[in-house]
Scaffold this motif. Structure first.
Motif, PDB file in Angstrom:
ATOM      1  N   GLU A 109      -7.237   8.026  -2.090  1.00 42.58           N
ATOM      2  CA  GLU A 109      -7.585   8.306  -0.646  1.00 42.58           C
ATOM      3  C   GLU A 109      -6.331   8.140   0.242  1.00 42.58           C
ATOM      4  OE1 GLU A 109     -10.999   7.191  -3.069  1.00 42.58           O
ATOM      5  OE2 GLU A 109      -9.071   6.133  -2.550  1.00 42.58           O
ATOM      6  N   GLY A 110      -6.575   9.214   1.305  1.00 42.48           N
ATOM      7  CA  GLY A 110      -5.268   9.110   2.304  1.00 42.48           C
ATOM      8  C   GLY A 110      -4.227   9.611   1.885  1.00 42.48           C
ATOM      9  N   SER A 111      -3.839   9.982   0.618  1.00 42.71           N
ATOM     10  CA  SER A 111      -2.673  10.480   0.122  1.00 42.71           C
ATOM     11  C   SER A 111      -2.428  11.917   0.521  1.00 42.71           C
ATOM     12  CB  SER A 111      -2.716  10.528  -1.415  1.00 42.71           C
ATOM     13  OG  SER A 111      -3.671  11.629  -2.150  1.00 42.71           O
ATOM     14  N   LEU A 124       0.944  -1.179   0.155  1.00 44.35           N
ATOM     15  CA  LEU A 124      -0.064   0.201   0.055  1.00 44.35           C
ATOM     16  C   LEU A 124       0.958   1.307   0.071  1.00 44.35           C
ATOM     17  CD1 LEU A 124      -3.311   0.539   2.261  1.00 44.35           C
ATOM     18  CD2 LEU A 124      -2.527   2.245   0.778  1.00 44.35           C
ATOM     19  N   ILE A 125       0.817   2.009  -1.013  1.00 51.61           N
ATOM     20  CA  ILE A 125       1.926   3.122  -1.373  1.00 51.61           C
ATOM     21  C   ILE A 125       0.806   4.397  -0.757  1.00 51.61           C
ATOM     22  CG2 ILE A 125       3.070   4.666  -2.946  1.00 51.61           C
ATOM     23  CD1 ILE A 125       3.395   2.192  -4.722  1.00 51.61           C
ATOM     24  N   VAL A 126       1.384   5.091   0.247  1.00 53.04           N
ATOM     25  CA  VAL A 126       0.727   6.305   0.630  1.00 53.04           C
ATOM     26  C   VAL A 126       1.774   7.437   0.722  1.00 53.04           C
ATOM     27  CG1 VAL A 126      -0.697   7.355   2.064  1.00 53.04           C
ATOM     28  CG2 VAL A 126      -0.450   4.894   2.293  1.00 53.04           C
ATOM     29  N   GLY A 127       1.822   8.156  -0.372  1.00 53.35           N
ATOM     30  CA  GLY A 127       2.722   9.380  -0.878  1.00 53.35           C
ATOM     31  C   GLY A 127       1.997  10.655  -1.120  1.00 53.35           C
ATOM     32  N   THR A 128       2.570  11.076  -2.198  1.00 51.82           N
ATOM     33  CA  THR A 128       1.630  12.095  -2.858  1.00 51.82           C
ATOM     34  C   THR A 128       0.268  11.757  -3.457  1.00 51.82           C
ATOM     35  OG1 THR A 128       3.764  13.206  -3.743  1.00 51.82           O
ATOM     36  CG2 THR A 128       1.813  13.749  -4.912  1.00 51.82           C
ATOM     37  N   GLY A 129       0.354  10.353  -3.921  1.00 48.85           N
ATOM     38  CA  GLY A 129      -0.985   9.719  -4.413  1.00 48.85           C
ATOM     39  C   GLY A 129      -0.952   8.322  -3.427  1.00 48.85           C
ATOM     40  N   SER A 130      -2.043   7.630  -3.677  1.00 45.13           N
ATOM     41  CA  SER A 130      -2.063   6.206  -2.941  1.00 45.13           C
ATOM     42  C   SER A 130      -2.453   5.086  -3.846  1.00 45.13           C
ATOM     43  CB  SER A 130      -2.985   6.430  -1.778  1.00 45.13           C
ATOM     44  OG  SER A 130      -4.230   6.698  -2.139  1.00 45.13           O
ATOM     45  N   CYS A 131      -2.050   4.098  -3.494  1.00 46.22           N
ATOM     46  CA  CYS A 131      -2.543   2.994  -4.481  1.00 46.22           C
ATOM     47  C   CYS A 131      -2.186   1.644  -3.650  1.00 46.22           C
ATOM     48  CB  CYS A 131      -1.784   2.855  -5.847  1.00 46.22           C
ATOM     49  SG  CYS A 131      -1.975   1.579  -6.806  1.00 46.22           S
ATOM     50  N   GLY A 132      -3.220   0.731  -3.656  1.00 41.43           N
ATOM     51  CA  GLY A 132      -2.748  -0.694  -3.332  1.00 41.43           C
ATOM     52  C   GLY A 132      -2.560  -1.567  -4.281  1.00 41.43           C
ATOM     53  N   TYR A 133      -1.938  -2.778  -4.132  1.00 43.04           N
ATOM     54  CA  TYR A 133      -1.558  -3.753  -5.252  1.00 43.04           C
ATOM     55  C   TYR A 133      -1.068  -4.961  -4.595  1.00 43.04           C
ATOM     56  CZ  TYR A 133       0.698  -5.987  -9.264  1.00 43.04           C
ATOM     57  OH  TYR A 133       0.932  -6.870 -10.241  1.00 43.04           O
ATOM     58  N   GLY A 134      -1.704  -6.136  -4.910  1.00 46.07           N
ATOM     59  CA  GLY A 134      -1.223  -7.351  -4.342  1.00 46.07           C
ATOM     60  C   GLY A 134      -2.422  -8.447  -4.485  1.00 46.07           C
ATOM     61  N   GLY A 135      -2.037  -9.650  -3.647  1.00 48.32           N
ATOM     62  CA  GLY A 135      -3.034 -10.507  -3.718  1.00 48.32           C
ATOM     63  C   GLY A 135      -2.390 -11.976  -3.291  1.00 48.32           C
ATOM     64  N   ALA A 136      -3.006 -13.094  -3.828  1.00 46.74           N
ATOM     65  CA  ALA A 136      -2.153 -14.373  -3.427  1.00 46.74           C
ATOM     66  C   ALA A 136      -2.146 -15.205  -4.624  1.00 46.74           C
ATOM     67  CB  ALA A 136      -2.897 -14.985  -2.378  1.00 46.74           C
ATOM     68  N   VAL A 182      -4.801  27.278  -6.577  1.00 43.78           N
ATOM     69  CA  VAL A 182      -5.417  26.230  -7.078  1.00 43.78           C
ATOM     70  C   VAL A 182      -5.470  25.843  -8.700  1.00 43.78           C
ATOM     71  CG1 VAL A 182      -7.792  25.052  -7.062  1.00 43.78           C
ATOM     72  CG2 VAL A 182      -6.752  26.090  -5.119  1.00 43.78           C
ATOM     73  N   GLY A 183      -5.795  26.931  -9.345  1.00 39.76           N
ATOM     74  CA  GLY A 183      -5.811  26.891 -10.886  1.00 39.76           C
ATOM     75  C   GLY A 183      -4.547  26.453 -11.411  1.00 39.76           C
ATOM     76  N   LYS A 184      -3.322  26.522 -10.869  1.00 39.25           N
ATOM     77  CA  LYS A 184      -2.125  26.221 -11.288  1.00 39.25           C
ATOM     78  C   LYS A 184      -1.619  24.888 -10.686  1.00 39.25           C
ATOM     79  CE  LYS A 184      -1.028  31.039 -12.450  1.00 39.25           C
ATOM     80  NZ  LYS A 184      -0.182  32.074 -12.231  1.00 39.25           N
ATOM     81  N   ALA A 185      -2.132  24.671  -9.303  1.00 32.69           N
ATOM     82  CA  ALA A 185      -1.553  23.644  -8.642  1.00 32.69           C
ATOM     83  C   ALA A 185      -1.735  22.159  -9.115  1.00 32.69           C
ATOM     84  CB  ALA A 185      -2.203  23.608  -7.213  1.00 32.69           C
ATOM     85  N   ARG A 186      -0.543  21.381  -8.733  1.00 33.11           N
ATOM     86  CA  ARG A 186      -0.458  19.945  -9.282  1.00 33.11           C
ATOM     87  C   ARG A 186      -0.508  19.195  -8.109  1.00 33.11           C
ATOM     88  NH1 ARG A 186       4.426  19.418 -13.566  1.00 33.11           N
ATOM     89  NH2 ARG A 186       3.383  17.513 -13.600  1.00 33.11           N
ATOM     90  N   PRO A 187      -0.588  17.849  -7.995  1.00 33.44           N
ATOM     91  CA  PRO A 187      -1.061  17.075  -6.811  1.00 33.44           C
ATOM     92  C   PRO A 187       0.230  17.078  -5.836  1.00 33.44           C
ATOM     93  CG  PRO A 187      -1.563  15.850  -8.850  1.00 33.44           C
ATOM     94  CD  PRO A 187      -1.134  17.160  -9.407  1.00 33.44           C
ATOM     95  N   SER A 188       1.372  17.497  -6.396  1.00 31.97           N
ATOM     96  CA  SER A 188       2.374  17.449  -5.327  1.00 31.97           C
ATOM     97  C   SER A 188       2.334  18.712  -4.756  1.00 31.97           C
ATOM     98  CB  SER A 188       3.850  17.340  -6.112  1.00 31.97           C
ATOM     99  OG  SER A 188       3.750  18.503  -7.217  1.00 31.97           O
ATOM    100  N   GLY A 242      -5.611   4.296  -6.724  1.00 29.19           N
ATOM    101  CA  GLY A 242      -4.593   5.063  -7.525  1.00 29.19           C
ATOM    102  C   GLY A 242      -4.974   5.574  -8.898  1.00 29.19           C
ATOM    103  N   TRP A 243      -6.139   5.970  -8.655  1.00 30.17           N
ATOM    104  CA  TRP A 243      -6.888   6.569  -9.989  1.00 30.17           C
ATOM    105  C   TRP A 243      -6.600   8.025 -10.138  1.00 30.17           C
ATOM    106  CZ3 TRP A 243      -6.921   2.764 -13.004  1.00 30.17           C
ATOM    107  CH2 TRP A 243      -7.499   1.063 -12.459  1.00 30.17           C
ATOM    108  N   GLY A 244      -5.697   8.738  -9.307  1.00 35.26           N
ATOM    109  CA  GLY A 244      -5.618  10.065  -9.329  1.00 35.26           C
ATOM    110  C   GLY A 244      -6.463  10.792  -8.375  1.00 35.26           C
ATOM    111  N   TYR A 245      -5.826  11.936  -7.755  1.00 36.84           N
ATOM    112  CA  TYR A 245      -6.314  12.805  -6.512  1.00 36.84           C
ATOM    113  C   TYR A 245      -7.835  13.007  -6.987  1.00 36.84           C
ATOM    114  CZ  TYR A 245      -5.690  17.494  -7.985  1.00 36.84           C
ATOM    115  OH  TYR A 245      -5.673  18.751  -8.571  1.00 36.84           O
TER     116      TYR A 245
END
Length: 293
Positions: free
Chosen positions: A149-151, A120-132, A195-201, A141-144
């Protein structure tokens, strides 16, 4: 030279990292290059990749010609976008083989050596990945704008939104909202221009401020961080439902948010066996085995 080498590449938006190992797994060298998000111009991305690779080669006392005996694996943000991968691969490369996948996949490979589990990556964005059992799934992980969520970017967006509420009198102001508004000279017009110029970072730069105030029990800070932790917990819970027996946390907000997660989830969090660079090396090793002789 008949010896084979294995190179792991981590392609990020601000820099590229590379790690070189021999066939026995011995560390030979590491290097860094410039921005390498594969959505960028492919010639620039390749320049960044090769800068990092050549630095790793130089540390190992090797030459550019040794890249012909090097199997490379790359984990990259944006590699889930087929068109971006195709643009990158439209350029020639100097390696014996080159495999690319998402940064989530290489982080997972490193964390569990390709075995059961999830990251589970939680940084500027967030994304989970894995299984069995070799069946891996993405969660989030589909963009802010609609996800992550939680990023850091989502936390930053929320503190700006709620600071506007406080300025309007819709919610009580707090030291956190006052600090945010001071950044814009208490002008909502200035905030909207930003806000008009802001990026996720850019939004993510406010996450440390929110965490700092939350840890001081600022009501607004606590509400935002609790909501962020709830979002991370939902991702983690879904990963467990997909049969992942354990979860590794990655990213700059992983450790700060961990104490805010529900105790049952904290019990399944484990340290990674290795990092994303070694995961990328494993990706390169796997690809070299499938390469036609």
């Amino acid at each position: 030279m008949s010896e084979s080498f294995f190179l792991g590449i981590d392609g990020g938006g601000t820099k590229c990292r590379a790690r070189l190992r021999d066939a026995k797994g011995n560390l030979l060298g590491e290097g860094t290059g410039g921005p390498s998000n594969i959505r960028l111009d492919p010639d620039m991305v390749w320049a960044s990749i090769l800068t990092a690779c050549r630095e790793a080669l130089a540390q190992a006392g090797l030459q550019d010609s040794d890249l012909k005996a090097t199997h490379a694996g790359m984990g990259a943000a944006g590699a889930g976008q087929t068109s971006a991968v195709e643009r990158l691969l439209s350029r020639p490369h100097p390696f014996a083989s080159f495999a690319i996948d998402t940064d989530a996949h290489t982080a997972w490979l490193g964390a569990f050596n390709g075995g059961d589990g999830a990251i589970l990556i939680v940084g500027t964005g967030s994304c989970g990945y894995g299984g069995a059992n070799g069946q891996c799934h993405y969660v989030g992980g589909w963009g802010y704008e609609i996800s992550d969520e939680g990023s850091g970017s989502t936390i930053g967006r929320e503190v700006l939104r709620r600071s506007v509420w406080a300025q309007d009198g819709r919610i009580p102001s707090s030291p956190l909202s006052e600090a945010v508004l001071r950044d814009f000279n208490n002008s909502l017009e200035a905030m909207i221009d930003w806000v008009g110029k802001a990026r996720p970072s850019d939004y993510a730069t406010y996450a440390p401020l929110v965490l700092e105030h939350a840890n001081r029990r600022d009501p607004l800070g606590m509400a935002i961080i609790e909501e962020a932790a709830t979002g991370v917990a939902r991702i983690a819970t879904r990963l467990l439902e997909l049969s992942a027996p354990a979860i590794c946390l990655f990213g700059g907000l992983a450790e700060p948010l961990k104490p805010w997660l529900p105790p049952p989830l904290q019990t399944v969090i484990v340290p990674p066996a290795a990092d994303a660079l070694d995961g990328a090396i494993l990706l390169g090793r796997e690809a070299s085995k499938r390469r036609p002789k």
